[in-house]
Design an enzyme around this catalytic site. Structure first.
Site, mmCIF file in Angstrom:
data_model
loop_
_atom_site.group_PDB
_atom_site.id
_atom_site.type_symbol
_atom_site.label_atom_id
_atom_site.label_comp_id
_atom_site.label_asym_id
_atom_site.label_seq_id
_atom_site.Cartn_x
_atom_site.Cartn_y
_atom_site.Cartn_z
ATOM 1 C CG HIS A 43 -0.274 0.435 2.358
ATOM 2 N ND1 HIS A 43 -0.147 1.827 2.844
ATOM 3 C CD2 HIS A 43 0.392 -0.137 3.632
ATOM 4 C CE1 HIS A 43 0.316 1.764 4.015
ATOM 5 N NE2 HIS A 43 0.525 0.538 4.420
ATOM 6 C CB CYS A 44 1.339 4.165 -1.663
ATOM 7 S SG CYS A 44 0.380 4.114 -3.020
ATOM 8 C CB SER A 45 -1.281 8.200 0.224
ATOM 9 O OG SER A 45 -2.005 8.945 0.589
#
Length: 404
Positions: free
Chosen positions: A336-338
């Protein structure tokens, strides 16, 4: 003579009525439907939007006319000895694709359709997907796919369509399912499996719709994704907005990609049995370090961000997590990222390239079919191209062929 003139005049009137009234109306509905599908192309995978050119187009690129649930997702997600050359470079491989009967979609494809995002979750749009449960009323009341409607509330066995055809045209996807079944549409076996589903399918087809059928039915979907089944009838947009949107499933039962908000939702971590998380953000904390193993990379979504260390580190971490160790079964990984679009995508692509021996183009197409909103920035793509040359000894992909 008067009767003949009357009949002739009626025929001329009917002819002009078709030309000046009915034909323009038909054109309007045709434009409205095709225009809507184009607008939805960012959240409807190409496997479904291609149905417009062929009534029963295949949900997978490779079709041999038989229903076969084999899937390359079950292959070991890491490089074998046969995958490397004498020089230590990777030997390019092509993704193997499941052979699915035309007109069907797999439970994994339906999972990703339900959780598709493009700016906002697609499922929040009441005109995104129409799911019709073709089982008995009792089975529907016990449990059904989230947002599904009982088929008889839309397609009556004798009365036909119970909602206006204009409303029916608004849906980007129409999905049907029975209790179970893999038989080709229209076959004797399929009619025996579920007469209501077959009747509903052909009623919709007659109206010009392009319905698809869930391969394996409710039983197959529930066995994999019970958390996306419910006894509740969800019709209102406000009810849809309260639904949990899950990360995209990139490799079945193994690799997921999503947002920081999803990585901080323990219900999602628990339901997907996530054991490892790759946190690609500089701003988001590791939410559950006592129960999940983390790789924190602290990347910025900046075209100038250097990925030379992050790409191999993420690839090795994911591969070890999925492989497991002696006495420890393989786990499940969430990257995941933002927002789950750029930083997480570049790490997922690097893993698919290094551990599946896929070119950047093959890896990118695989990812986009499962997470349509994936969009690594231009600087990340250039570094992936360099990584491809590092892995294979040559550039196999032209960045001009990458379509975000």
């Amino acid at each position: 003579m008067c009767l003949r003139a009357f009949i002739f005049g009626s025929h001329r009137l009917f002819f002009f009525l078709n030309i000046f009234v009915l034909f323009p109306v038909g054109l309007f509905f045709f434009y409205k439907r095709t225009h809507y599908r184009v607008d939805k192309s960012r959240i409807v995978p190409s496997i479904l939007t291609r149905r417009a050119s062929s009534k029963h187009a295949a949900p997978c690129r490779e079709v041999n006319g038989t229903a076969n649930c084999s899937n390359s997702n079950t292959l070991p997600p890491f490089v074998s000895a046969e995958s490397t050359s004498e020089e230590g470079l990777l030997v390019p491989a092509t993704p193997e694709r499941a052979n699915i009967q035309r007109g069907y979609v797999t439970p994994q494809q339906v999972y990703n359709l339900l959780n598709a995002e493009a700016g906002q979750p697609a499922l929040h749009d009441p005109n995104y997907i129409l799911i019709l449960d073709c089982r008995s009323a009792e089975r529907y009341k016990q449990s059904h796919l989230v947002t599904a409607r009982a088929s008889v509330t839309v397609m009556h066995p004798e009365l036909g369509c119970l909602i206006s055809c204009v409303q029916l045209q608004e849906f980007s996807i129409i999905l049907l399912y029975a209790e179970e079944g893999h038989s080709p549409v229209g076959s004797e076996e399929a009619r025996h499996d579920s007469m209501p589903l077959q009747r509903c399918f052909f009623q919709l087809s007659t109206l010009g719709m392009d319905p698809v059928i869930l391969l394996g039915g409710y039983s197959a979907f529930h066995s994999l994704y019970p958390f996306l089944c419910t006894p509740r009838m969800i019709l209102l947009e406000s009810e849809r907005r309260s639904l949990t949107i899950y990360p995209s499933e990139i490799l079945e039962g193994a690799l997921y990609q999503g947002s920081a908000a999803q990585a901080h939702d323990y219900r999602i971590i628990k339901n997907l049995h996530i054991t490892h998380v790759v946190n690609a953000t500089a701003e988001s904390t590791d939410a559950f370090p006592s129960v999940v193993r983390y790789l924190r990379l602290r990347l910025n979504d900046d075209a100038q961000q250097d990925l030379s260390e992050a790409l191999p580190a993420a690839s090795r971490f994911i591969a070890r997590a999925l492989r497991g160790s002696p006495g420890v079964p393989g786990g499940r990984v969430l990257v995941h990222c933002s927002l789950g679009r750029s930083r997480s995508s570049v790490l997922t692509l690097a893993f698919l390239m290094e551990q599946r021996c896929w070119s950047l183009l093959h890896a990118f197409r695989w990812l986009k079919e499962r997470r349509g909103c994936a969009a690594p920035n231009a600087g990340f793509l250039r570094q992936l191209s360099d990584y491809e040359e590092q892995l294979f000894g040559e550039r196999l992909t032209s960045l001009d062929d990458i379509r975000l």
